[in-house]
Design a protein around this motif. Structure first.
Motif, PDB file in Angstrom:
ATOM      1  N   TYR A 124     -17.909 -18.893 -30.696  1.00 37.14           N
ATOM      2  CA  TYR A 124     -17.486 -17.588 -30.434  1.00 37.14           C
ATOM      3  C   TYR A 124     -17.879 -17.062 -28.927  1.00 37.14           C
ATOM      4  O   TYR A 124     -17.184 -16.674 -28.361  1.00 37.14           O
ATOM      5  CB  TYR A 124     -18.237 -16.586 -31.646  1.00 37.14           C
ATOM      6  N   PHE A 125     -19.139 -17.479 -28.646  1.00 39.11           N
ATOM      7  CA  PHE A 125     -19.546 -17.021 -27.355  1.00 39.11           C
ATOM      8  C   PHE A 125     -18.831 -17.787 -26.201  1.00 39.11           C
ATOM      9  O   PHE A 125     -18.636 -17.425 -25.225  1.00 39.11           O
ATOM     10  CB  PHE A 125     -20.912 -17.233 -27.288  1.00 39.11           C
ATOM     11  N   ALA A 126     -18.484 -19.170 -26.487  1.00 40.73           N
ATOM     12  CA  ALA A 126     -17.643 -19.913 -25.580  1.00 40.73           C
ATOM     13  C   ALA A 126     -16.179 -19.148 -25.343  1.00 40.73           C
ATOM     14  O   ALA A 126     -15.742 -18.902 -24.109  1.00 40.73           O
ATOM     15  CB  ALA A 126     -17.209 -21.199 -25.914  1.00 40.73           C
ATOM     16  N   THR A 127     -15.673 -18.562 -26.501  1.00 39.37           N
ATOM     17  CA  THR A 127     -14.268 -17.614 -26.090  1.00 39.37           C
ATOM     18  C   THR A 127     -14.712 -16.547 -25.197  1.00 39.37           C
ATOM     19  O   THR A 127     -13.882 -16.073 -24.572  1.00 39.37           O
ATOM     20  CB  THR A 127     -13.787 -17.087 -27.412  1.00 39.37           C
ATOM     21  N   VAL A 128     -15.887 -15.719 -25.258  1.00 36.40           N
ATOM     22  CA  VAL A 128     -16.070 -14.796 -24.656  1.00 36.40           C
ATOM     23  C   VAL A 128     -16.224 -15.026 -23.134  1.00 36.40           C
ATOM     24  O   VAL A 128     -15.669 -14.495 -22.275  1.00 36.40           O
ATOM     25  CB  VAL A 128     -17.609 -14.215 -25.247  1.00 36.40           C
ATOM     26  N   ALA A 129     -16.945 -16.170 -22.992  1.00 29.50           N
ATOM     27  CA  ALA A 129     -17.039 -16.670 -21.593  1.00 29.50           C
ATOM     28  C   ALA A 129     -15.702 -16.917 -20.991  1.00 29.50           C
ATOM     29  O   ALA A 129     -15.382 -16.772 -19.984  1.00 29.50           O
ATOM     30  CB  ALA A 129     -18.040 -17.897 -21.524  1.00 29.50           C
ATOM     31  N   LEU A 130     -14.708 -17.677 -21.890  1.00 32.43           N
ATOM     32  CA  LEU A 130     -13.455 -18.139 -21.366  1.00 32.43           C
ATOM     33  C   LEU A 130     -12.657 -16.674 -21.193  1.00 32.43           C
ATOM     34  O   LEU A 130     -11.777 -16.630 -19.989  1.00 32.43           O
ATOM     35  CB  LEU A 130     -12.770 -18.868 -22.108  1.00 32.43           C
ATOM     36  N   GLY A 131     -12.888 -15.781 -21.848  1.00 28.99           N
ATOM     37  CA  GLY A 131     -11.960 -14.583 -21.735  1.00 28.99           C
ATOM     38  C   GLY A 131     -12.352 -13.732 -20.498  1.00 28.99           C
ATOM     39  O   GLY A 131     -11.537 -13.214 -19.880  1.00 28.99           O
ATOM     40  N   GLY A 132     -13.576 -14.070 -20.094  1.00 33.96           N
ATOM     41  CA  GLY A 132     -13.951 -13.282 -18.865  1.00 33.96           C
ATOM     42  C   GLY A 132     -13.303 -13.870 -17.505  1.00 33.96           C
ATOM     43  O   GLY A 132     -12.921 -13.331 -16.562  1.00 33.96           O
ATOM     44  N   ARG A 133     -13.189 -15.183 -17.530  1.00 30.18           N
ATOM     45  CA  ARG A 133     -12.783 -16.085 -16.645  1.00 30.18           C
ATOM     46  C   ARG A 133     -11.250 -15.751 -16.488  1.00 30.18           C
ATOM     47  O   ARG A 133     -10.643 -15.707 -15.396  1.00 30.18           O
ATOM     48  CB  ARG A 133     -12.631 -17.478 -16.826  1.00 30.18           C
ATOM     49  N   PHE A 134     -10.423 -15.768 -17.529  1.00 30.00           N
ATOM     50  CA  PHE A 134      -9.046 -15.367 -17.584  1.00 30.00           C
ATOM     51  C   PHE A 134      -8.414 -14.117 -17.164  1.00 30.00           C
ATOM     52  O   PHE A 134      -7.223 -13.963 -16.506  1.00 30.00           O
ATOM     53  CB  PHE A 134      -8.184 -15.838 -18.938  1.00 30.00           C
ATOM     54  N   LYS A 135      -9.372 -13.029 -16.863  1.00 32.88           N
ATOM     55  CA  LYS A 135      -8.949 -11.575 -16.571  1.00 32.88           C
ATOM     56  C   LYS A 135      -8.203 -11.736 -15.094  1.00 32.88           C
ATOM     57  O   LYS A 135      -7.287 -10.924 -15.010  1.00 32.88           O
ATOM     58  CB  LYS A 135     -10.043 -10.774 -16.709  1.00 32.88           C
ATOM     59  N   GLY A 136      -8.508 -12.443 -14.239  1.00 34.02           N
ATOM     60  CA  GLY A 136      -7.950 -12.336 -12.937  1.00 34.02           C
ATOM     61  C   GLY A 136      -7.036 -13.267 -12.704  1.00 34.02           C
ATOM     62  O   GLY A 136      -6.529 -13.379 -11.610  1.00 34.02           O
ATOM     63  N   TRP A 137      -6.359 -13.858 -13.462  1.00 34.51           N
ATOM     64  CA  TRP A 137      -5.242 -15.016 -13.366  1.00 34.51           C
ATOM     65  C   TRP A 137      -4.087 -14.601 -13.316  1.00 34.51           C
ATOM     66  O   TRP A 137      -2.933 -15.333 -13.699  1.00 34.51           O
ATOM     67  CB  TRP A 137      -5.564 -16.161 -14.341  1.00 34.51           C
TER      68      TRP A 137
END
Length: 171
Positions: A124-137
């Protein structure tokens, strides 16, 4: 491939109006082309079988999180027909009590619920971290974020199910 007792408990917990079948040796999975020989386990799949043992719906996922939506599954379940007995000459998939109680992967210990709670929390927390990275793509990031959010929702559901099961076990 879950043992019959696990499936029966899931039917009771979710108040399902149908049984969940067990395939502890993977016989049905092999016949449906859903067997992962390397892992000695069925690929994540949903198979709806009518009373005549005819497969009426089959969805093979890419991974354990790849599942059809509830609406698709419910619609397929409603279309199942009570066709009576299996067609003559069709092989029957049978598992003995001994088969059902064992594991198809005896070299691997079963997961404990407490371990699953830690595992799903980590995912779950890995998905939170990944989600934050994808926002600017841009557009590709938006599509990736949608998939990560869907996956995160799945993990939330799994976490809640494990918590409820642990609570039931304690009480």
């Amino acid at each position: 491939m879950d043992p019959p007792d696990n499936n029966a408990a899931m039917v009771r917990k979710l108040l399902l109006p149908f049984p969940l079948l067990s395939d502890p040796r993977g016989d049905l999975a092999r016949r449906c082309g859903l067997w992962n020989e390397r892992e000695r386990v069925a690929v994540p799949a949903l198979v709806l079988v009518d009373r005549s043992a005819t497969v009426r719906y089959l969805y093979a996922g890419r991974d354990f999180a790849d599942r059809p939506g509830d609406e698709v599954v419910i619609s397929a379940a409603r279309r199942l027909e009570d066709a009576g007995e299996p067609p003559e000459g069709e092989p029957e998939v049978v598992a003995t009590v001994a088969d059902a109680g064992g594991s198809t992967r005896p070299d691997r210990p079963p997961h404990r619920l407490e371990d699953l709670l830690v595992y799903y929390r980590g995912v779950y927390f890995a998905t939170v971290a990944l989600g934050g990275r994808f926002k600017g793509w841009g557009e590709s990031g938006r599509r990736a974020l949608e998939e990560v959010v869907r996956y995160r929702g799945l993990m939330e559901g799994y976490l809640e199910a494990v918590r409820q099961t642990l609570k039931l076990r304690e009480g």
